[in-house]
Design a protein around this motif. Structure first.
Motif, PDB file in Angstrom:
ATOM      1  N   ASN A  51       0.827  -1.217   0.000  1.00 46.00           N
ATOM      2  CA  ASN A  51       0.000   0.000   0.000  1.00 46.00           C
ATOM      3  C   ASN A  51       0.857   1.262   0.000  1.00 46.00           C
ATOM      4  OD1 ASN A  51      -2.381  -1.414  -0.081  1.00 46.00           O
ATOM      5  ND2 ASN A  51      -2.728  -1.322   2.116  1.00 46.00           N
ATOM      6  N   GLU A  52       1.874   1.266  -0.827  1.00 48.59           N
ATOM      7  CA  GLU A  52       2.772   2.406  -0.997  1.00 48.59           C
ATOM      8  C   GLU A  52       3.542   2.774   0.275  1.00 48.59           C
ATOM      9  OE1 GLU A  52       3.357   3.472  -4.089  1.00 48.59           O
ATOM     10  OE2 GLU A  52       1.879   1.992  -4.691  1.00 48.59           O
ATOM     11  N   LYS A  53       3.598   1.879   1.247  1.00 43.03           N
ATOM     12  CA  LYS A  53       4.373   2.093   2.468  1.00 43.03           C
ATOM     13  C   LYS A  53       5.365   0.947   2.610  1.00 43.03           C
ATOM     14  CE  LYS A  53       0.784   4.531   4.974  1.00 43.03           C
ATOM     15  NZ  LYS A  53      -0.072   4.540   6.144  1.00 43.03           N
ATOM     16  N   TYR A  54       6.511   1.253   3.207  1.00 43.28           N
ATOM     17  CA  TYR A  54       7.532   0.241   3.428  1.00 43.28           C
ATOM     18  C   TYR A  54       7.500  -0.217   4.884  1.00 43.28           C
ATOM     19  CZ  TYR A  54       9.560   1.491  -1.076  1.00 43.28           C
ATOM     20  OH  TYR A  54       9.760   1.702  -2.412  1.00 43.28           O
ATOM     21  N   THR A  55       7.602  -1.517   5.072  1.00 40.14           N
ATOM     22  CA  THR A  55       7.654  -2.103   6.399  1.00 40.14           C
ATOM     23  C   THR A  55       8.933  -2.911   6.513  1.00 40.14           C
ATOM     24  OG1 THR A  55       5.245  -2.261   6.446  1.00 40.14           O
ATOM     25  CG2 THR A  55       6.454  -3.601   8.022  1.00 40.14           C
ATOM     26  N   LEU A  78       2.984 -11.592   2.954  1.00 41.33           N
ATOM     27  CA  LEU A  78       2.042 -11.296   1.868  1.00 41.33           C
ATOM     28  C   LEU A  78       0.844 -12.242   1.891  1.00 41.33           C
ATOM     29  CD1 LEU A  78       4.543 -10.504  -1.001  1.00 41.33           C
ATOM     30  CD2 LEU A  78       2.951  -8.903   0.085  1.00 41.33           C
ATOM     31  N   LYS A  79       1.072 -13.513   2.208  1.00 36.05           N
ATOM     32  CA  LYS A  79      -0.047 -14.465   2.303  1.00 36.05           C
ATOM     33  C   LYS A  79      -0.999 -14.068   3.423  1.00 36.05           C
ATOM     34  CE  LYS A  79       2.086 -18.564   0.315  1.00 36.05           C
ATOM     35  NZ  LYS A  79       2.592 -19.925   0.565  1.00 36.05           N
ATOM     36  N   GLU A  80      -0.439 -13.642   4.544  1.00 32.75           N
ATOM     37  CA  GLU A  80      -1.288 -13.222   5.658  1.00 32.75           C
ATOM     38  C   GLU A  80      -2.057 -11.945   5.314  1.00 32.75           C
ATOM     39  OE1 GLU A  80       0.475 -13.264   9.564  1.00 32.75           O
ATOM     40  OE2 GLU A  80       1.775 -14.928   9.001  1.00 32.75           O
ATOM     41  N   LEU A  81      -1.415 -11.025   4.594  1.00 34.33           N
ATOM     42  CA  LEU A  81      -2.102  -9.795   4.176  1.00 34.33           C
ATOM     43  C   LEU A  81      -3.249 -10.112   3.232  1.00 34.33           C
ATOM     44  CD1 LEU A  81       0.927  -7.401   3.635  1.00 34.33           C
ATOM     45  CD2 LEU A  81      -0.880  -7.151   5.342  1.00 34.33           C
ATOM     46  N   ILE A  90       0.427  -8.473  11.903  1.00 37.25           N
ATOM     47  CA  ILE A  90       1.392  -9.421  11.349  1.00 37.25           C
ATOM     48  C   ILE A  90       2.805  -9.103  11.825  1.00 37.25           C
ATOM     49  CG2 ILE A  90       2.456 -10.257   9.218  1.00 37.25           C
ATOM     50  CD1 ILE A  90      -0.265  -9.635   7.848  1.00 37.25           C
ATOM     51  N   MET A  91       3.163  -7.835  11.829  1.00 35.21           N
ATOM     52  CA  MET A  91       4.525  -7.433  12.175  1.00 35.21           C
ATOM     53  C   MET A  91       4.749  -7.380  13.686  1.00 35.21           C
ATOM     54  SD  MET A  91       5.759  -7.383   9.248  1.00 35.21           S
ATOM     55  CE  MET A  91       7.416  -6.875   9.605  1.00 35.21           C
ATOM     56  N   GLY A  92       3.716  -7.657  14.453  1.00 37.62           N
ATOM     57  CA  GLY A  92       3.867  -7.718  15.902  1.00 37.62           C
ATOM     58  C   GLY A  92       3.943  -6.361  16.574  1.00 37.62           C
ATOM     59  N   LYS A  93       3.472  -5.335  15.897  1.00 37.78           N
ATOM     60  CA  LYS A  93       3.462  -4.010  16.514  1.00 37.78           C
ATOM     61  C   LYS A  93       2.343  -3.975  17.544  1.00 37.78           C
ATOM     62  CE  LYS A  93       5.423  -1.782  12.518  1.00 37.78           C
ATOM     63  NZ  LYS A  93       5.216  -0.895  11.394  1.00 37.78           N
ATOM     64  N   ASP A  94       2.616  -3.338  18.641  1.00 34.59           N
ATOM     65  CA  ASP A  94       1.664  -3.289  19.741  1.00 34.59           C
ATOM     66  C   ASP A  94       0.488  -2.391  19.377  1.00 34.59           C
ATOM     67  OD1 ASP A  94       0.436  -3.626  22.142  1.00 34.59           O
ATOM     68  OD2 ASP A  94       1.957  -2.597  23.320  1.00 34.59           O
TER      69      ASP A  94
END
Length: 121
Positions: A51-55, A78-81, A90-94
């Motif tokens: 979505n035009e953002k980098y993670t 990507l599969k989870e998204l 997914i990335m585990g951010k709180d």
């Protein structure tokens, strides 16, 4: 086949990437959303574009975290998204400290203390 990229960097290619005065981005490929950021400090970090953002996925470290592992992790994310999950989950951010969650917690506390629904609305 939609997620294939023309670029297909290997570990040796990433080791050879030159350090420049400014950060630059290079496509790693397969999946096409996988990129590497090369910083002036010499750090090389795998990123996933969604979505035009980098993670950030992880940093490239010789013999510790390779291109193959970055590809595996990128495909998993990507599969989870695609299954409908949120990138923060997914990335585990709180998510506890996301604005909407803090707001909902605040409203719940106010309702417990006897604030009327009309005041909240």
């Amino acid at each position: 086949m939609a997620n294939l990229s023309k670029a297909n960097l290997l570990d040796k290619d990433i080791r050879k990437l030159p350090i420049q005065n400014k950060r630059y981005i290079k496509a790693v490929g397969n999946p096409k959303e996988l990129y590497i950021f090369v910083y002036p400090s010499g750090n090389k970090t795998f990123m996933l574009k969604f979505n035009e953002k980098y993670t950030k996925i992880n940093a490239f470290r010789e013999n510790l975290y390779s291109v193959a592992e970055a590809r595996r992790d990128a495909i998993k994310i990507l599969k989870e998204l695609e299954s409908g999950k949120d990138i923060n989950t997914i990335m585990g951010k709180d998510e506890k400290y996301l604005y909407k969650n803090l707001f909902n917690t605040y409203i719940k506390q106010k309702l417990k203390n006897g604030i009327s629904q009309s005041y909240i609305a």
